[in-house]
Motif scaffolding. Structure first.
Motif, PDB file in Angstrom:
ATOM      1  N   ASP A 280      34.067  39.333  22.168  1.00  0.00           N
ATOM      2  CA  ASP A 280      35.387  39.432  22.770  1.00  0.00           C
ATOM      3  C   ASP A 280      35.182  39.172  24.259  1.00  0.00           C
ATOM      4  N   ILE A 281      36.089  38.454  24.881  1.00  0.00           N
ATOM      5  CA  ILE A 281      35.931  38.118  26.291  1.00  0.00           C
ATOM      6  C   ILE A 281      37.294  38.035  26.953  1.00  0.00           C
ATOM      7  N   GLY A 282      37.340  38.326  28.243  1.00  0.00           N
ATOM      8  CA  GLY A 282      38.623  38.261  28.919  1.00  0.00           C
ATOM      9  C   GLY A 282      38.501  38.402  30.421  1.00  0.00           C
ATOM     10  N   TRP A 283      39.634  38.705  31.019  1.00  0.00           N
ATOM     11  CA  TRP A 283      39.736  38.818  32.468  1.00  0.00           C
ATOM     12  C   TRP A 283      40.304  40.171  32.863  1.00  0.00           C
ATOM     13  N   TYR A 284      39.792  40.712  33.958  1.00  0.00           N
ATOM     14  CA  TYR A 284      40.411  41.883  34.560  1.00  0.00           C
ATOM     15  C   TYR A 284      40.452  41.692  36.067  1.00  0.00           C
ATOM     16  N   ARG A 285      41.327  42.440  36.711  1.00  0.00           N
ATOM     17  CA  ARG A 285      41.518  42.345  38.149  1.00  0.00           C
ATOM     18  C   ARG A 285      41.185  43.683  38.796  1.00  0.00           C
ATOM     19  N   GLN A 286      40.576  43.623  39.971  1.00  0.00           N
ATOM     20  CA  GLN A 286      40.241  44.847  40.669  1.00  0.00           C
ATOM     21  C   GLN A 286      40.373  44.669  42.175  1.00  0.00           C
ATOM     22  N   ASP A 287      40.987  45.647  42.813  1.00  0.00           N
ATOM     23  CA  ASP A 287      41.088  45.692  44.259  1.00  0.00           C
ATOM     24  C   ASP A 287      40.083  46.704  44.784  1.00  0.00           C
TER      25      ASP A 287
ATOM     26  N   VAL B 233      42.131  46.580  36.410  1.00  0.00           N
ATOM     27  CA  VAL B 233      43.349  46.402  35.638  1.00  0.00           C
ATOM     28  C   VAL B 233      43.144  45.268  34.644  1.00  0.00           C
ATOM     29  N   GLY B 234      43.343  45.555  33.380  1.00  0.00           N
ATOM     30  CA  GLY B 234      43.214  44.528  32.361  1.00  0.00           C
ATOM     31  C   GLY B 234      44.281  43.460  32.516  1.00  0.00           C
ATOM     32  N   VAL B 235      43.903  42.213  32.308  1.00  0.00           N
ATOM     33  CA  VAL B 235      44.809  41.077  32.448  1.00  0.00           C
ATOM     34  C   VAL B 235      45.026  40.379  31.114  1.00  0.00           C
ATOM     35  N   SER B 236      43.934  39.936  30.500  1.00  0.00           N
ATOM     36  CA  SER B 236      44.030  39.175  29.264  1.00  0.00           C
ATOM     37  C   SER B 236      42.679  39.132  28.578  1.00  0.00           C
ATOM     38  N   CYS B 237      42.691  38.924  27.260  1.00  0.00           N
ATOM     39  CA  CYS B 237      41.431  38.830  26.541  1.00  0.00           C
ATOM     40  C   CYS B 237      41.601  38.036  25.253  1.00  0.00           C
ATOM     41  N   ILE B 238      40.458  37.629  24.696  1.00  0.00           N
ATOM     42  CA  ILE B 238      40.406  36.845  23.465  1.00  0.00           C
ATOM     43  C   ILE B 238      39.481  37.528  22.474  1.00  0.00           C
ATOM     44  N   ARG B 239      39.929  37.639  21.245  1.00  0.00           N
ATOM     45  CA  ARG B 239      39.104  38.198  20.174  1.00  0.00           C
ATOM     46  C   ARG B 239      38.116  37.165  19.674  1.00  0.00           C
ATOM     47  N   LYS B 240      36.877  37.578  19.481  1.00  0.00           N
ATOM     48  CA  LYS B 240      35.860  36.659  18.995  1.00  0.00           C
ATOM     49  C   LYS B 240      36.084  36.264  17.545  1.00  0.00           C
ATOM     50  N   SER B 241      36.717  37.140  16.795  1.00  0.00           N
ATOM     51  CA  SER B 241      36.871  36.930  15.365  1.00  0.00           C
ATOM     52  C   SER B 241      37.717  35.717  15.019  1.00  0.00           C
TER      53      SER B 241
ATOM     54  N   PRO C 101      52.829  38.555  44.476  1.00  0.00           N
ATOM     55  CA  PRO C 101      51.895  39.293  45.335  1.00  0.00           C
ATOM     56  C   PRO C 101      51.126  40.374  44.579  1.00  0.00           C
ATOM     57  N   GLU C 102      51.733  40.957  43.567  1.00  0.00           N
ATOM     58  CA  GLU C 102      51.077  41.986  42.771  1.00  0.00           C
ATOM     59  C   GLU C 102      49.880  41.457  41.986  1.00  0.00           C
ATOM     60  N   ASP C 103      49.770  40.133  41.850  1.00  0.00           N
ATOM     61  CA  ASP C 103      48.645  39.536  41.143  1.00  0.00           C
ATOM     62  C   ASP C 103      47.399  39.446  42.009  1.00  0.00           C
ATOM     63  N   THR C 104      47.528  39.765  43.274  1.00  0.00           N
ATOM     64  CA  THR C 104      46.414  39.689  44.207  1.00  0.00           C
ATOM     65  C   THR C 104      45.276  40.614  43.799  1.00  0.00           C
TER      66      THR C 104
ATOM     67  N   LYS D 212      30.587  38.030  39.262  1.00  0.00           N
ATOM     68  CA  LYS D 212      30.821  38.579  40.592  1.00  0.00           C
ATOM     69  C   LYS D 212      32.273  38.488  41.023  1.00  0.00           C
ATOM     70  N   GLY D 213      33.075  37.770  40.269  1.00  0.00           N
ATOM     71  CA  GLY D 213      34.493  37.691  40.531  1.00  0.00           C
ATOM     72  C   GLY D 213      34.894  36.556  41.447  1.00  0.00           C
ATOM     73  N   THR D 214      36.178  36.248  41.426  1.00  0.00           N
ATOM     74  CA  THR D 214      36.753  35.264  42.329  1.00  0.00           C
ATOM     75  C   THR D 214      38.055  35.839  42.881  1.00  0.00           C
ATOM     76  N   LEU D 215      38.236  35.726  44.190  1.00  0.00           N
ATOM     77  CA  LEU D 215      39.363  36.367  44.859  1.00  0.00           C
ATOM     78  C   LEU D 215      40.622  35.522  44.786  1.00  0.00           C
ATOM     79  N   VAL D 216      41.700  36.158  44.360  1.00  0.00           N
ATOM     80  CA  VAL D 216      43.016  35.536  44.321  1.00  0.00           C
ATOM     81  C   VAL D 216      43.928  36.293  45.278  1.00  0.00           C
ATOM     82  N   THR D 217      44.514  35.574  46.216  1.00  0.00           N
ATOM     83  CA  THR D 217      45.439  36.171  47.168  1.00  0.00           C
ATOM     84  C   THR D 217      46.771  35.453  47.083  1.00  0.00           C
ATOM     85  N   VAL D 218      47.809  36.198  46.743  1.00  0.00           N
ATOM     86  CA  VAL D 218      49.150  35.637  46.635  1.00  0.00           C
ATOM     87  C   VAL D 218      49.973  36.178  47.794  1.00  0.00           C
ATOM     88  N   SER D 219      50.288  35.311  48.730  1.00  0.00           N
ATOM     89  CA  SER D 219      50.990  35.736  49.928  1.00  0.00           C
ATOM     90  C   SER D 219      51.721  34.565  50.556  1.00  0.00           C
ATOM     91  N   SER D 220      52.856  34.863  51.172  1.00  0.00           N
ATOM     92  CA  SER D 220      53.600  33.853  51.894  1.00  0.00           C
ATOM     93  C   SER D 220      53.213  33.827  53.361  1.00  0.00           C
TER      94      SER D 220
END
Length: 126
Positions: free
Chosen positions: A33-40, A46-54, A88-91, A118-126
């Motif tokens: 199983d693999i997916g993405w999570y976000r952390q500040d 915070v869990g974002v999305s994932c895929i079941r291996k099955s 912005p909350e997706d940052t 190690k992660g990749t930084l996403v910044t949503v801002s105007s």
């Protein structure tokens, strides 16, 4: 060596789009199983999305459903997260990881048993 490397993050305006990539080496993504999570900094992940291996079923957190799409490329051992209508909350720093994929999009990660990058930084801002 088991390794996950995220890329594709950056600064985008609200309503914009980004495509995150995760390259895996040393193991096969389709075996977990693999997916993405976000952390500040200083906050809980915070869990974002994932895929079941099955069966490759995908699951999303309510906050991103309809805006994000997770996909897996087994041939190239890659995981992706296509993000649109960004808010912005997706940052935050986005990590790809193995774990246990729950139907609410939360990937349960167990230290010493699962792998993450190690992660990749996403910044949503105007």
């Amino acid at each position: 060596q088991v390794e996950l490397v995220e890329s594709g993050g950056g600064l985008v305006q609200p309503g914009g789009s980004l495509r995150l990539s995760c390259a895996a080496s040393g193991f096969r993504l389709n075996g977990f199983d693999i997916g993405w999570y976000r952390q500040d900094p200083g906050k809980e992940p915070v869990g974002v999305s994932c895929i079941r291996k099955s069966d490759g079923s995908t699951y999303y957190a309510d906050s991103v459903k309809g805006r994000f799409t997770v996909s897996r490329d087994n041939a190239n051992n890659m995981l992706y997260l296509q993000m649109s209508s960004l808010k912005p909350e997706d940052t935050g720093t986005y990590y790809c990881s193995t774990g246990r994929c729950r139907t609410n999009g939360v990937l349960a990660v167990r230290s010493g048993m699962d792998y993450w990058g190690k992660g990749t930084l996403v910044t949503v801002s105007s």
